[in-house]
Design a protein around this motif. Structure first.
Motif, PDB file in Angstrom:
ATOM      1  N   LEU A 268     -44.342 -11.638  65.321  1.00  0.00           N
ATOM      2  CA  LEU A 268     -42.945 -11.671  64.874  1.00  0.00           C
ATOM      3  C   LEU A 268     -42.041 -12.366  65.886  1.00  0.00           C
ATOM      4  O   LEU A 268     -41.151 -13.134  65.492  1.00  0.00           O
ATOM      5  N   ASP A 269     -42.249 -12.127  67.183  1.00  0.00           N
ATOM      6  CA  ASP A 269     -41.382 -12.745  68.186  1.00  0.00           C
ATOM      7  C   ASP A 269     -41.460 -14.270  68.118  1.00  0.00           C
ATOM      8  O   ASP A 269     -40.451 -14.965  68.302  1.00  0.00           O
ATOM      9  N   GLU A 270     -42.635 -14.789  67.832  1.00  0.00           N
ATOM     10  CA  GLU A 270     -42.781 -16.240  67.712  1.00  0.00           C
ATOM     11  C   GLU A 270     -42.093 -16.753  66.443  1.00  0.00           C
ATOM     12  O   GLU A 270     -41.498 -17.841  66.439  1.00  0.00           O
ATOM     13  N   VAL A 271     -42.169 -15.956  65.379  1.00  0.00           N
ATOM     14  CA  VAL A 271     -41.486 -16.326  64.140  1.00  0.00           C
ATOM     15  C   VAL A 271     -39.969 -16.394  64.369  1.00  0.00           C
ATOM     16  O   VAL A 271     -39.294 -17.317  63.923  1.00  0.00           O
ATOM     17  N   TRP A 272     -39.450 -15.408  65.112  1.00  0.00           N
ATOM     18  CA  TRP A 272     -38.012 -15.393  65.386  1.00  0.00           C
ATOM     19  C   TRP A 272     -37.590 -16.625  66.188  1.00  0.00           C
ATOM     20  O   TRP A 272     -36.553 -17.243  65.895  1.00  0.00           O
ATOM     21  N   LYS A 273     -38.377 -16.990  67.178  1.00  0.00           N
ATOM     22  CA  LYS A 273     -38.055 -18.177  67.972  1.00  0.00           C
ATOM     23  C   LYS A 273     -38.056 -19.428  67.102  1.00  0.00           C
ATOM     24  O   LYS A 273     -37.185 -20.299  67.222  1.00  0.00           O
ATOM     25  N   SER A 274     -39.035 -19.522  66.221  1.00  0.00           N
ATOM     26  CA  SER A 274     -39.098 -20.680  65.311  1.00  0.00           C
ATOM     27  C   SER A 274     -37.888 -20.706  64.395  1.00  0.00           C
ATOM     28  O   SER A 274     -37.303 -21.770  64.125  1.00  0.00           O
ATOM     29  N   LEU A 275     -37.502 -19.518  63.930  1.00  0.00           N
ATOM     30  CA  LEU A 275     -36.346 -19.412  63.043  1.00  0.00           C
ATOM     31  C   LEU A 275     -35.085 -19.860  63.762  1.00  0.00           C
ATOM     32  O   LEU A 275     -34.244 -20.572  63.195  1.00  0.00           O
ATOM     33  N   GLU A 276     -34.938 -19.459  65.023  1.00  0.00           N
ATOM     34  CA  GLU A 276     -33.765 -19.858  65.802  1.00  0.00           C
ATOM     35  C   GLU A 276     -33.721 -21.367  66.013  1.00  0.00           C
ATOM     36  O   GLU A 276     -32.636 -21.945  66.170  1.00  0.00           O
ATOM     37  N   ASN A 277     -34.885 -22.012  66.009  1.00  0.00           N
ATOM     38  CA  ASN A 277     -34.945 -23.469  66.174  1.00  0.00           C
ATOM     39  C   ASN A 277     -34.825 -24.211  64.849  1.00  0.00           C
ATOM     40  O   ASN A 277     -34.976 -25.439  64.799  1.00  0.00           O
ATOM     41  N   GLY A 278     -34.591 -23.471  63.767  1.00  0.00           N
ATOM     42  CA  GLY A 278     -34.377 -24.093  62.465  1.00  0.00           C
ATOM     43  C   GLY A 278     -35.636 -24.414  61.702  1.00  0.00           C
ATOM     44  O   GLY A 278     -35.593 -25.157  60.712  1.00  0.00           O
ATOM     45  N   ALA A 279     -36.772 -23.856  62.123  1.00  0.00           N
ATOM     46  CA  ALA A 279     -38.041 -24.157  61.449  1.00  0.00           C
ATOM     47  C   ALA A 279     -38.169 -23.373  60.145  1.00  0.00           C
ATOM     48  O   ALA A 279     -37.569 -22.311  59.969  1.00  0.00           O
ATOM     49  N   TYR A 280     -38.948 -23.909  59.235  1.00  0.00           N
ATOM     50  CA  TYR A 280     -39.281 -23.223  57.987  1.00  0.00           C
ATOM     51  C   TYR A 280     -40.419 -22.255  58.276  1.00  0.00           C
ATOM     52  O   TYR A 280     -41.497 -22.659  58.734  1.00  0.00           O
ATOM     53  N   VAL A 281     -40.216 -20.963  58.031  1.00  0.00           N
ATOM     54  CA  VAL A 281     -41.214 -19.954  58.423  1.00  0.00           C
ATOM     55  C   VAL A 281     -41.680 -19.096  57.248  1.00  0.00           C
ATOM     56  O   VAL A 281     -42.447 -18.149  57.436  1.00  0.00           O
ATOM     57  N   SER A 282     -41.242 -19.382  56.048  1.00  0.00           N
ATOM     58  CA  SER A 282     -41.577 -18.542  54.896  1.00  0.00           C
ATOM     59  C   SER A 282     -43.066 -18.636  54.558  1.00  0.00           C
ATOM     60  O   SER A 282     -43.674 -19.697  54.699  1.00  0.00           O
ATOM     61  N   LYS A 283     -43.624 -17.516  54.099  1.00  0.00           N
ATOM     62  CA  LYS A 283     -45.037 -17.520  53.692  1.00  0.00           C
ATOM     63  C   LYS A 283     -45.350 -16.265  52.884  1.00  0.00           C
ATOM     64  O   LYS A 283     -44.700 -15.216  53.029  1.00  0.00           O
ATOM     65  N   SER A 284     -46.342 -16.383  52.034  1.00  0.00           N
ATOM     66  CA  SER A 284     -46.830 -15.221  51.295  1.00  0.00           C
ATOM     67  C   SER A 284     -47.584 -14.296  52.235  1.00  0.00           C
ATOM     68  O   SER A 284     -48.175 -14.740  53.230  1.00  0.00           O
ATOM     69  N   LEU A 285     -47.579 -13.004  51.917  1.00  0.00           N
ATOM     70  CA  LEU A 285     -48.307 -12.006  52.686  1.00  0.00           C
ATOM     71  C   LEU A 285     -49.307 -11.303  51.769  1.00  0.00           C
ATOM     72  O   LEU A 285     -49.143 -11.293  50.546  1.00  0.00           O
ATOM     73  N   LYS A 286     -50.323 -10.705  52.366  1.00  0.00           N
ATOM     74  CA  LYS A 286     -51.316  -9.975  51.585  1.00  0.00           C
ATOM     75  C   LYS A 286     -50.981  -8.496  51.460  1.00  0.00           C
ATOM     76  O   LYS A 286     -51.517  -7.797  50.601  1.00  0.00           O
ATOM     77  N   THR A 287     -50.085  -8.022  52.317  1.00  0.00           N
ATOM     78  CA  THR A 287     -49.682  -6.619  52.291  1.00  0.00           C
ATOM     79  C   THR A 287     -48.914  -6.311  51.012  1.00  0.00           C
ATOM     80  O   THR A 287     -48.164  -7.155  50.498  1.00  0.00           O
ATOM     81  N   THR A 288     -49.107  -5.109  50.497  1.00  0.00           N
ATOM     82  CA  THR A 288     -48.349  -4.673  49.314  1.00  0.00           C
ATOM     83  C   THR A 288     -47.555  -3.410  49.651  1.00  0.00           C
ATOM     84  O   THR A 288     -47.872  -2.682  50.592  1.00  0.00           O
ATOM     85  N   LEU A 289     -46.539  -3.175  48.862  1.00  0.00           N
ATOM     86  CA  LEU A 289     -45.716  -1.975  49.010  1.00  0.00           C
ATOM     87  C   LEU A 289     -45.555  -1.327  47.646  1.00  0.00           C
ATOM     88  O   LEU A 289     -45.198  -1.994  46.664  1.00  0.00           O
ATOM     89  N   SER A 290     -45.863  -0.051  47.587  1.00  0.00           N
ATOM     90  CA  SER A 290     -45.649   0.702  46.346  1.00  0.00           C
ATOM     91  C   SER A 290     -44.698   1.854  46.654  1.00  0.00           C
ATOM     92  O   SER A 290     -44.566   2.289  47.805  1.00  0.00           O
ATOM     93  N   GLY A 291     -44.048   2.347  45.629  1.00  0.00           N
ATOM     94  CA  GLY A 291     -43.117   3.436  45.888  1.00  0.00           C
ATOM     95  C   GLY A 291     -42.528   4.041  44.641  1.00  0.00           C
ATOM     96  O   GLY A 291     -42.672   3.524  43.521  1.00  0.00           O
ATOM     97  N   HIS A 292     -41.871   5.152  44.854  1.00  0.00           N
ATOM     98  CA  HIS A 292     -41.148   5.863  43.800  1.00  0.00           C
ATOM     99  C   HIS A 292     -39.878   6.425  44.424  1.00  0.00           C
ATOM    100  O   HIS A 292     -39.904   6.978  45.526  1.00  0.00           O
ATOM    101  N   TYR A 293     -38.775   6.250  43.732  1.00  0.00           N
ATOM    102  CA  TYR A 293     -37.548   6.902  44.182  1.00  0.00           C
ATOM    103  C   TYR A 293     -36.654   7.191  42.980  1.00  0.00           C
ATOM    104  O   TYR A 293     -36.781   6.566  41.915  1.00  0.00           O
ATOM    105  N   GLU A 294     -35.793   8.158  43.170  1.00  0.00           N
ATOM    106  CA  GLU A 294     -34.881   8.572  42.108  1.00  0.00           C
ATOM    107  C   GLU A 294     -33.444   8.506  42.613  1.00  0.00           C
ATOM    108  O   GLU A 294     -33.177   8.752  43.797  1.00  0.00           O
ATOM    109  N   SER A 295     -32.543   8.177  41.695  1.00  0.00           N
ATOM    110  CA  SER A 295     -31.122   8.089  42.025  1.00  0.00           C
ATOM    111  C   SER A 295     -30.341   9.007  41.103  1.00  0.00           C
ATOM    112  O   SER A 295     -30.679   9.165  39.922  1.00  0.00           O
ATOM    113  N   ASN A 296     -29.316   9.623  41.646  1.00  0.00           N
ATOM    114  CA  ASN A 296     -28.422  10.406  40.791  1.00  0.00           C
ATOM    115  C   ASN A 296     -27.054   9.748  40.773  1.00  0.00           C
ATOM    116  O   ASN A 296     -26.609   9.165  41.768  1.00  0.00           O
ATOM    117  N   PHE A 297     -26.398   9.842  39.627  1.00  0.00           N
ATOM    118  CA  PHE A 297     -25.150   9.115  39.385  1.00  0.00           C
ATOM    119  C   PHE A 297     -23.982  10.072  39.205  1.00  0.00           C
ATOM    120  O   PHE A 297     -24.113  11.131  38.592  1.00  0.00           O
TER     121      PHE A 297
END
Length: 550
Positions: A268-297
């Motif tokens: 991540l630290d290297e990604v941040w440095k690249s970002l500060e230099n204006g480099a394109y750093v976007s990429k797909s990841l293999k990690t997934t996130l699942s979840g459940h949440y509820e909201s009350n109104f």
């Protein structure tokens, strides 16, 4: 004869500075704007009996009733819903139910990791759904912007459809403060993500420490988010949450993002440095996130109050110039020196008062301007510009026929008015209109004296801007000749002592003659727009011309 000579002398300042013919009738009408009426409006709206004009409370309803009485007395035609002055606005407070929320990462090697809500991530409550379940692949999209006009295309050549995007919070330095603040709103990042097909956004602030993150997460857990919602229950307006395609939005800690990136063999630290230099750093990841949440109104009903002066041109009267001002304030709160009523005399009873007297001036015109002039007193500005956001999402007038918005919010009439700062006018042809209007009443025009504040995107005009409608907000300028010294310092001291405090009440801080001059210049801005056959336009290539309202 004596009466005519006196009238001529009273109009002399206007005639001296006029750059184009303004009829004597117009000059006479604006010269008759009455400081006593401006004061009377402020005195009523900031009275303790209105208890700070909090939407959904009796005091705000008293303010709504007062505006309707004034509209009727002035002679404005209803421009709200169903032939009335009113537009009903549903305001929703959403809170996450922490006890039933669960979030699990699945790393590329198949390991799973439950995430601790409040310590490793936070999630905004959903503005539309009471229960949300999701399971999606992650993608990293750099700063999360999709704005070719400022050379940031973080989604370029990246498929994020159905994914949750992770964003590193970083705002470009080579743009104006107005653009910076627009880009920093969570809803802006969510709009970019939704446009590219993502279903979620998690923001990581690389410069925040754990204590700051937990404070933000705790605040979100306690206070939730405020939105305005449409009759079908869909989100109309909020700077925090987009709803719709976005199923999950929130933030993660730096430590958590480092762990995710390490599992993807990324530092991540290297990604941040690249970002500060204006480099394109976007990429797909293999990690997934699942979840459940509820909201009350918790929903409450409030109102925008809308009236109009119909234009005189058979065709152009179907186009509209809007004067907006927020009617609400923050209500009753923590006592300060024994006073718990936050009266909001300067913020924004004074802006409403000026708008009412602008309306009266238009009603007194023998010949109305070509376009129609609309007066919209908005609810819930203090909750996040929710009333104006509802209006631009569900306008009571054809949106494509609204040519400009002129917002009056907290004129801060603390000194004689000699100079004005037209916030945001530099982005459109409205700047020339302001310069002409100001010259007629002998005012200087200066750039935003506090440019780092980004105030153009912090009041109700911002929602008109997002709808693609040129808009501005006239604020006090600090340039002066001999009348007032150190006005900038005076305003700074006043704000620190009184802004959003019970001490913002009617007292000797008001210079009522400045309220009259403020009303006059705002009147002339809308009048010149209404008379011009050409509609206002964004400056070609400006960020708000190329990125907003498309």
């Amino acid at each position: 004869m004596k009466k005519n000579i006196c009238l001529f002398l009273s109009l002399l300042p206007f005639l001296t500075f006029a750059q184009q013919p303004i009829s004597n009738n117009v000059l006479n009408v604006i010269n008759q704007i009455d400081t006593n009426r401006i004061k009377a409006h402020v005195v009523y709206l900031a009275d303790d009996k209105l208890k700070g004009r909090q939407p959904g409370k009796e005091g705000y309803q008293m303010a709504v009733d007062y505006i309707q009485r004034q509209y009727k007395e002035i002679g404005l035609k209803p421009a709200g819903e169903n032939g009335t002055y009113l537009q009903k606005v549903t305001l929703r407070k959403s809170r996450l139910t922490k006890e039933t929320a669960s979030f699990v990462l699945t790393l590329p090697n198949g390991d799973t990791k439950p995430l601790n809500l409040g310590n490793e991530l936070f999630v905004y409550p959903h503005p539309e759904k009471k229960s949300v379940d999701f399971d999606a692949q992650l993608a990293f999209v750099g700063t999360g912007f999709d704005a070719p006009s400022i050379n940031i295309e973080d989604y370029k050549n990246l498929d994020v459809k159905g994914k949750i995007v992770i964003v590193l919070r970083k705002v470009p330095e080579n743009v104006s403060a107005n653009v910076k603040l627009h880009l920093q709103y969570p809803a802006t990042l969510q709009e970019y993500a939704a446009k590219n097909g993502a279903i979620g956004v998690l923001v990581c602030n690389y410069t925040n420490n754990t204590v700051q993150f937990k404070a933000l997460a705790n605040n979100m857990s306690q206070n939730g988010t405020s939105v305005s919602v449409l009759p079908d229950g869909k989100r109309a307006s909020s700077a925090s949450v987009l709803g719709g395609k976005i199923q999950v939005a929130g933030g993660i800690t730096v430590a958590m993002l480092k762990e995710i990136m390490q599992a993807e063999n990324i530092v991540l630290d290297e990604v941040w440095k690249s970002l500060e230099n204006g480099a394109y750093v976007s990429k797909s990841l293999k990690t997934t996130l699942s979840g459940h949440y509820e909201s009350n109104f918790e929903d409450i009903q409030s109102y925008n109050v809308i009236g109009k002066v119909e234009g005189s041109d058979p065709k152009l009267k179907n186009e509209f110039v809007i004067h907006s001002a927020h009617l609400d304030h923050v209500g009753v709160g923590k006592p300060v020196n024994g006073d718990s009523i936050y009266n909001g005399a300067h913020d924004n009873a004074s802006g409403v008062a000026c708008a009412l007297e602008i309306a009266r001036a238009y009603a007194n015109l023998a010949t109305k301007p070509k376009r129609s002039i609309v007066f919209a007193m908005m609810t819930a500005e203090e909750l996040g510009l929710l009333g104006s956001g509802y209006f631009t999402a569900m306008p009571t007038l054809p949106k494509q026929q609204i040519v400009a918005d002129i917002n009056t919010d907290m004129p801060t009439i603390l000194a004689p008015l000699e100079s004005v700062a037209p916030l945001g006018a530099e982005h459109s042809s409205l700047l020339k209109v302001v310069e002409e209007a100001a010259s007629i009443v002998g005012l200087n025009v200066e750039p935003d004296p506090d440019p780092t504040e980004g105030r153009f995107v912090r009041s109700d005009q911002y929602n008109f801007v997002k709808a693609g409608i040129p808009a501005l907000h006239i604020k006090y300028g600090y340039k002066k000749t001999t009348i007032e010294k150190n006005l900038a310092q005076k305003v700074k001291i006043w704000r620190e002592a009184n802004y959003h405090k019970p001490s913002d009440e009617v007292n000797d801080t008001f210079v009522w003659s400045a309220g009259k001059k403020y009303a006059q210049v705002n009147f002339l801005i809308s009048y010149l727009i209404a008379q011009n056959p050409e509609r206002p336009t964004w400056n070609k290539g400006d960020f708000f011309e190329t990125n907003i309202g498309k």
